[in-house]
Design an enzyme around this catalytic site. Sequence first.
Site, PDB file in Angstrom:
ATOM      1  N   ASN A 160     -19.339  27.398  50.221  1.00 28.70           N
ATOM      2  CA  ASN A 160     -19.732  28.206  49.272  1.00 28.70           C
ATOM      3  C   ASN A 160     -19.261  29.587  49.933  1.00 28.70           C
ATOM      4  O   ASN A 160     -19.752  30.022  50.837  1.00 28.70           O
ATOM      5  CB  ASN A 160     -21.305  28.088  49.466  1.00 28.70           C
ATOM      6  CG  ASN A 160     -22.240  29.157  48.720  1.00 28.70           C
ATOM      7  OD1 ASN A 160     -21.525  29.882  48.066  1.00 28.70           O
ATOM      8  ND2 ASN A 160     -23.421  29.050  48.766  1.00 28.70           N
ATOM      9  N   ARG A 179     -18.983  25.618  45.385  1.00 29.15           N
ATOM     10  CA  ARG A 179     -19.886  26.508  44.437  1.00 29.15           C
ATOM     11  C   ARG A 179     -19.024  27.378  43.852  1.00 29.15           C
ATOM     12  O   ARG A 179     -18.356  28.188  44.527  1.00 29.15           O
ATOM     13  CB  ARG A 179     -21.081  27.112  45.338  1.00 29.15           C
ATOM     14  CG  ARG A 179     -21.859  27.645  44.593  1.00 29.15           C
ATOM     15  CD  ARG A 179     -22.957  28.659  45.318  1.00 29.15           C
ATOM     16  NE  ARG A 179     -23.815  29.003  44.778  1.00 29.15           N
ATOM     17  CZ  ARG A 179     -25.112  29.742  45.017  1.00 29.15           C
ATOM     18  NH1 ARG A 179     -25.138  29.792  46.230  1.00 29.15           N
ATOM     19  NH2 ARG A 179     -25.996  30.356  44.260  1.00 29.15           N
ATOM     20  N   HIS A 226     -27.892  30.569  39.226  1.00 28.58           N
ATOM     21  CA  HIS A 226     -28.559  29.697  40.054  1.00 28.58           C
ATOM     22  C   HIS A 226     -29.040  28.159  39.838  1.00 28.58           C
ATOM     23  O   HIS A 226     -29.806  27.640  39.968  1.00 28.58           O
ATOM     24  CB  HIS A 226     -30.155  30.515  40.539  1.00 28.58           C
ATOM     25  CG  HIS A 226     -29.992  31.701  41.074  1.00 28.58           C
ATOM     26  ND1 HIS A 226     -30.654  32.788  40.639  1.00 28.58           N
ATOM     27  CD2 HIS A 226     -29.359  31.958  42.195  1.00 28.58           C
ATOM     28  CE1 HIS A 226     -30.401  33.630  41.527  1.00 28.58           C
ATOM     29  NE2 HIS A 226     -29.707  33.308  42.460  1.00 28.58           N
ATOM     30  N   ARG A 230     -30.032  44.406  43.766  1.00 24.86           N
ATOM     31  CA  ARG A 230     -29.449  44.551  42.568  1.00 24.86           C
ATOM     32  C   ARG A 230     -30.799  44.811  41.573  1.00 24.86           C
ATOM     33  O   ARG A 230     -31.888  44.459  42.000  1.00 24.86           O
ATOM     34  CB  ARG A 230     -29.008  43.070  41.831  1.00 24.86           C
ATOM     35  CG  ARG A 230     -27.836  42.948  42.573  1.00 24.86           C
ATOM     36  CD  ARG A 230     -27.152  41.410  42.006  1.00 24.86           C
ATOM     37  NE  ARG A 230     -27.208  40.499  43.260  1.00 24.86           N
ATOM     38  CZ  ARG A 230     -27.283  39.307  43.064  1.00 24.86           C
ATOM     39  NH1 ARG A 230     -27.005  38.747  41.904  1.00 24.86           N
ATOM     40  NH2 ARG A 230     -27.197  38.359  44.375  1.00 24.86           N
ATOM     41  N   GLU A 254     -29.321  23.694  47.304  1.00 25.13           N
ATOM     42  CA  GLU A 254     -27.930  23.894  46.737  1.00 25.13           C
ATOM     43  C   GLU A 254     -26.933  22.825  47.117  1.00 25.13           C
ATOM     44  O   GLU A 254     -26.186  22.376  46.460  1.00 25.13           O
ATOM     45  CB  GLU A 254     -27.479  25.233  46.362  1.00 25.13           C
ATOM     46  CG  GLU A 254     -28.578  26.015  45.404  1.00 25.13           C
ATOM     47  CD  GLU A 254     -28.591  27.692  45.904  1.00 25.13           C
ATOM     48  OE1 GLU A 254     -28.748  27.879  47.117  1.00 25.13           O
ATOM     49  OE2 GLU A 254     -28.439  28.503  44.776  1.00 25.13           O
TER      50      GLU A 254
END
Length: 398
Positions: free
Chosen positions: A9, A94, A182, A242, A380
Amino acid sequence: MKGIVLVLNAGSSSLKFAAFEAGEGALPARCAGQIEGIGAAPRFTARDAGGAKIAERDWQGGGAPASHAAALGEIIGWLEGALQGAPVIAVGHRVVHGGPDFAEPMLIDLGIMAELQELVALAPLHQPHNLAGITAAARRFRGVPQVACFDTAFHRTQPPVADTFGLPPAFHAQGIRRYGFHGLSYEYIARRIAEEDAALGAGRLVVAHLGNGASLCGILDGRSQGSSMGFTALDGLPMGTRCGQLDPGVVLHMIDTLKMSTAEVTKLLYNGSGLKGMSGISQDVREIEAAGGPAAEAALAYFAHRVKREIAALAAALGGIDALIFTAGIGENARGLRARICEGLDFMGLRLDAARNAANAPEIGQDGAPVRILVRRTDEERMIAAHTMRVVTAARAA
Ligand code: ADP
């Protein structure tokens, strides 16, 4: 197939990895870790399957990896010892953006790589790093299959109304859509809930992935029906740094009236907003809670308020809600924020049990309440490993 499925990732300045034993059923985890601070002050850490730290390095004596390729070299060097020579038989990556077409994990070849390159324009801050990780791994593991797993893919099932903006259709046709992100986390949680309780897994779930990046997803019968994130990973909830949902007129005002450059606006919205920008303290909920004060309070209150609104919005889109599931760093740990989020939602059947919430129990709703409230750890990397194994096994059988 014996050997190791390696999951990579690659972020802007980090390379995370996880190693799983290849096999047909559950893939036992071997170890996981990361190099953070690539290009600045890199730091390597690795943990065993139980989460105990087994390696650490900071290169203060020199020789620090300055690129993703060099970082991968360090990770592989370490893995060779840690895995006692077990061969890597597949690498799963990913990839943030799969664009409108990639709805499934894909075996990567040169053609796919060129298509992923074209999607850089849709995710300029993330996609190039993901592709750098793929290139580095392809060079290092020649002949070993590489599989791309997309954060957008899980949301390709959402209905057209959830996939669009209020713009003329020509924009949609050129890829300006609500993709949602996600997805690997949501898919993992949806599958896990279905394994635990088939009836609930077929029901209406709102999953709150609240980490440094944060979003919510409405899931019906295991399929995404919509997300709080849109075209980029900026929309929806406020996050660590963010801004989340913002009237697009604010951006126009910043550029036209405040004379901010697009680079300044980009930096503000991605790196200087959200919990960090509002609190002026940190992007980390633990540090904001510990510091306290009016700005900290305002940031936490705004975060909880927006999550609450999105839960109700997605429940409306699903025609009701059977369970709310919290996951990722904040969702799995921040008891105070979970309590604030659930406060006042009894009108839609959500009743938090304060003691269970304080104890961080897997079920934090009250017994007998119409809607269950759960906490589950996301994984994940495991989802990527499972996809990679499936894609590679199918390719060998073909
Ligand atoms: P990422 O999106 O980088 O994978 P994580 O899912 O690991 O992020 O979430 C990281 C965030 O989780 C931290 O920045 C912090 O805000 C929050 N967090 C982690 N542990 C706790 C805790 N014990 N209490 C409150 N918040 C926590």
